[in-house]
Design a protein around this motif. Structure first.
Motif, PDB file in Angstrom:
ATOM      1  N   ALA A  23       0.829  -1.204   0.000  1.00 50.48           N
ATOM      2  CA  ALA A  23       0.000   0.000   0.000  1.00 50.48           C
ATOM      3  C   ALA A  23       0.865   1.256   0.000  1.00 50.48           C
ATOM      4  CB  ALA A  23      -0.939  -0.011   1.199  1.00 50.48           C
ATOM      5  N   VAL A  77      -5.227   4.063  -3.149  1.00 49.47           N
ATOM      6  CA  VAL A  77      -5.234   2.708  -2.618  1.00 49.47           C
ATOM      7  C   VAL A  77      -6.406   2.492  -1.667  1.00 49.47           C
ATOM      8  CG1 VAL A  77      -2.749   2.335  -2.888  1.00 49.47           C
ATOM      9  CG2 VAL A  77      -3.611   3.347  -0.775  1.00 49.47           C
ATOM     10  N   VAL A 118      -7.342  -0.060   1.151  1.00 48.39           N
ATOM     11  CA  VAL A 118      -6.713  -1.086   1.976  1.00 48.39           C
ATOM     12  C   VAL A 118      -7.810  -1.806   2.758  1.00 48.39           C
ATOM     13  CG1 VAL A 118      -4.481   0.036   2.072  1.00 48.39           C
ATOM     14  CG2 VAL A 118      -6.187   0.642   3.776  1.00 48.39           C
TER      15      VAL A 118
END
Length: 260
Positions: A24, A34, A36
């Motif tokens: 990440a 990103v 996550v």
């Protein structure tokens, strides 16, 4: 080189720590947005907050049981909406399972490892594919293991699913290519990397991490174990357009161990 994945959007499972966390950070620092995800929402949120402190507005956190198909569908849709699309899927979530010989293994252990390490890959690819196709240049990186390429006694429930990920990845790569989609799929095969997955080996060394790492390194030609960024750099390459002619391949991050 900077901004190697600028303008791309990635979803990374099992990202609250270890390899997922390193991936990440790597993708965010190279310009990607990103998402996550992890069952540990607190850990995923802390990671997203830390990334956003350095790269404002680039990270999003979601709670995610990767064995639950309904959650996959929901997380994919919400992540794509938050990031304005999805062009990269990193199926990283996985567990080690119990080390046991065939006569002592249990169907519960076998099924638990299969669900997390194999079925989650299928669910991720299934629900992400429409978004990867729509991106115009999608990439899926499935994190397998060196265990998927070489056998070892007492580890059947661990090695078998990792081998399944290896072969499933090739199948998805060929399906996408035959259909004319610009979506690539590759597998990554690390061996001993400095993450909590090595904790059982540390325990066997009486809690001495240095001794455990030293013992593991003896079987590696480079005589050291890997760092999370060693895997994250491979994922960065596969996520970027630098690997636009690479699909259905396996990448060994092993210090030469599997070459012996």
């Amino acid at each position: 080189m900077s901004g190697r994945v600028a303008g791309k959007s990635a979803l990374i499972t099992g990202a609250a720590g270890g390899l997922g966390q390193a991936m990440a950070w790597m993708l965010a620092r190279e310009g990607a947005r990103v998402a996550v995800t992890d069952m540990n929402l607190g850990g995923a949120t802390a990671l997203a907050d830390a990334i956003n402190a350095e790269h404002p507005g680039s990270a999003f956190a979601f709670t995610h049981d990767v064995t639950d198909e309904a959650q996959w569908a929901s997380v994919i849709e919400h992540a794509a909406a938050a990031m304005g699309g999805l062009s990269i899927l990193i199926n990283n979530a996985g567990i080690g399972g119990e080390l046991t010989w065939v006569e002592q293994d249990t169907i519960e252990n076998w099924r638990r490892v299969q669900a997390v390490n194999v079925e989650s890959i299928m669910l991720g690819c299934k629900h992400a594919m429409p978004h990867l196709r729509a991106s115009g240049a999608g990439s899926s990186g499935n994190i397998s293991s060196g265990a998927g390429l070489a056998p070892a006694p007492g580890r059947g429930a661990i090695h078998a699913p990792k081998a399944a990920v290896w072969m499933y990845t090739k199948t998805i790569a060929l399906e996408a290519a035959k259909a004319g989609w610009n979506v690539r799929c590759n597998s990554v095969h690390p061996v001993f990397i400095k993450t909590p997955i090595l904790d059982p080996f540390v325990a066997m060394a009486g809690g001495d991490e240095g001794l455990a790492h030293e013992k593991l390194a003896r079987g590696i030609p480079l005589k050291r174990i890997g760092e999370p960024d060693d895997v994250a750099y491979c994922v960065l390459y596969l996520a970027s357009d630098e690997s636009k002619f690479v699909t259905g391949a396996e990448f060994k991050i092993d210090g030469g161990m599997l070459a012996q």
